[in-house]
Design an enzyme around this catalytic site. Sequence first.
Site, PDB file in Angstrom:
ATOM      1  N   GLN A   1       0.840  -1.206   0.000  1.00  0.00           N
ATOM      2  CA  GLN A   1       0.000   0.000   0.000  1.00  0.00           C
ATOM      3  C   GLN A   1       0.870   1.250   0.000  1.00  0.00           C
ATOM      4  OE1 GLN A   1      -2.325   1.445   3.657  1.00  0.00           O
ATOM      5  NE2 GLN A   1      -3.874   0.313   2.541  1.00  0.00           N
TER       6      GLN A   1
ATOM      7  N   TYR B   1      14.474  -4.962   1.620  1.00  0.00           N
ATOM      8  CA  TYR B   1      15.125  -6.224   1.981  1.00  0.00           C
ATOM      9  C   TYR B   1      14.769  -7.267   0.926  1.00  0.00           C
ATOM     10  CZ  TYR B   1      16.340 -10.155   5.112  1.00  0.00           C
ATOM     11  OH  TYR B   1      16.893 -11.277   5.681  1.00  0.00           O
TER      12      TYR B   1
ATOM     13  N   ARG C   1      -1.884   9.575   4.967  1.00  0.00           N
ATOM     14  CA  ARG C   1      -1.797   8.340   5.748  1.00  0.00           C
ATOM     15  C   ARG C   1      -1.989   8.537   7.243  1.00  0.00           C
ATOM     16  NH1 ARG C   1      -3.176   4.656   2.114  1.00  0.00           N
ATOM     17  NH2 ARG C   1      -1.791   4.659   0.289  1.00  0.00           N
TER      18      ARG C   1
END
Length: 312
Positions: free
Chosen positions: A111, A123, A233
Amino acid sequence: MSLKLTPEQRADIDEARAQSFQTRRATVPALEEILYEPLPVLDHGFVRVIDYMGDDAAVVQAARVSYGKGTKKLSTDAGLIKYLLRHWHSTPFEMCEIKYHVKLPIFIARQWIRHRTANVNEYSARYSILDREFYIPDAAHLAAQSDSNRQGRGDTLSGDRAKEVLKILTDDAQRTYDNYENMLNVREDGSVIDENKDGLARELARMNLTLNTYTQWYWKTDLHNLMHFLRLRADAHAQYEIRAYADVMIGTLGRWVPLTYDAFLDYRQGAINLSAKGLAAVRRMIAGEKVTEETSGLSAREWRELLESLGN
């Protein structure tokens, strides 16, 4: 909330925080206090400020294209920053940058990556084995699907149903990780499970993991785009899990650029946008006219959102 770190992780952080360098660049003592330190989010996640460039004075300097560190008066700098944000001038804020190290569930990362305004390095499960760590929500954040919002939550689950869902989430995550190790033929600690078996390539074995598995990345962005991310957000309508990260990051914004932070709260997070029809309806209300949904010219949803914004 406490964050569990291995002795090696704690040692790496302490070593990084023990370093000190002389510089002519602007530094911010309040942000330096938490530099490299993991700030806990959710059950296993964190946010760490790794590096930054610029401060409030850099915004002012860029706006004036001047030498030095802006004006002598803090109030003058604050006024200019408020003016810039109030009138949506973005370029001066693009002169400042910040880099975060974030540990987050994969489904939140997918998202988050929709904000295509940052440099990201994640990663790689093609090269390394992911940790056996999964996001399992608190019961308070288990909610049914909203009847009115296709991408939102409704009432919180309770009782046996909540316990059942939590058990499913936990059991599925653990089972798929067991199978992940089985396919790799390698345990989380790197030891081989069966010397007589070949392990599946890491880039293939990872496909079976659940989306609540934790990943990590470095996320570097400029101040303008950071505020845009936080405005969306940290909003009450954002999904709880990504909002939890945004709330922590707002705290780092306040440490880094306090004048910009105050203006952000005033003109972004605490502000609303009105359409032309919405503004016309408000003007009519101020003039004493009784405005209804039918006479406002707005859709039912627009009218409801307008009233919510006005506190009605």
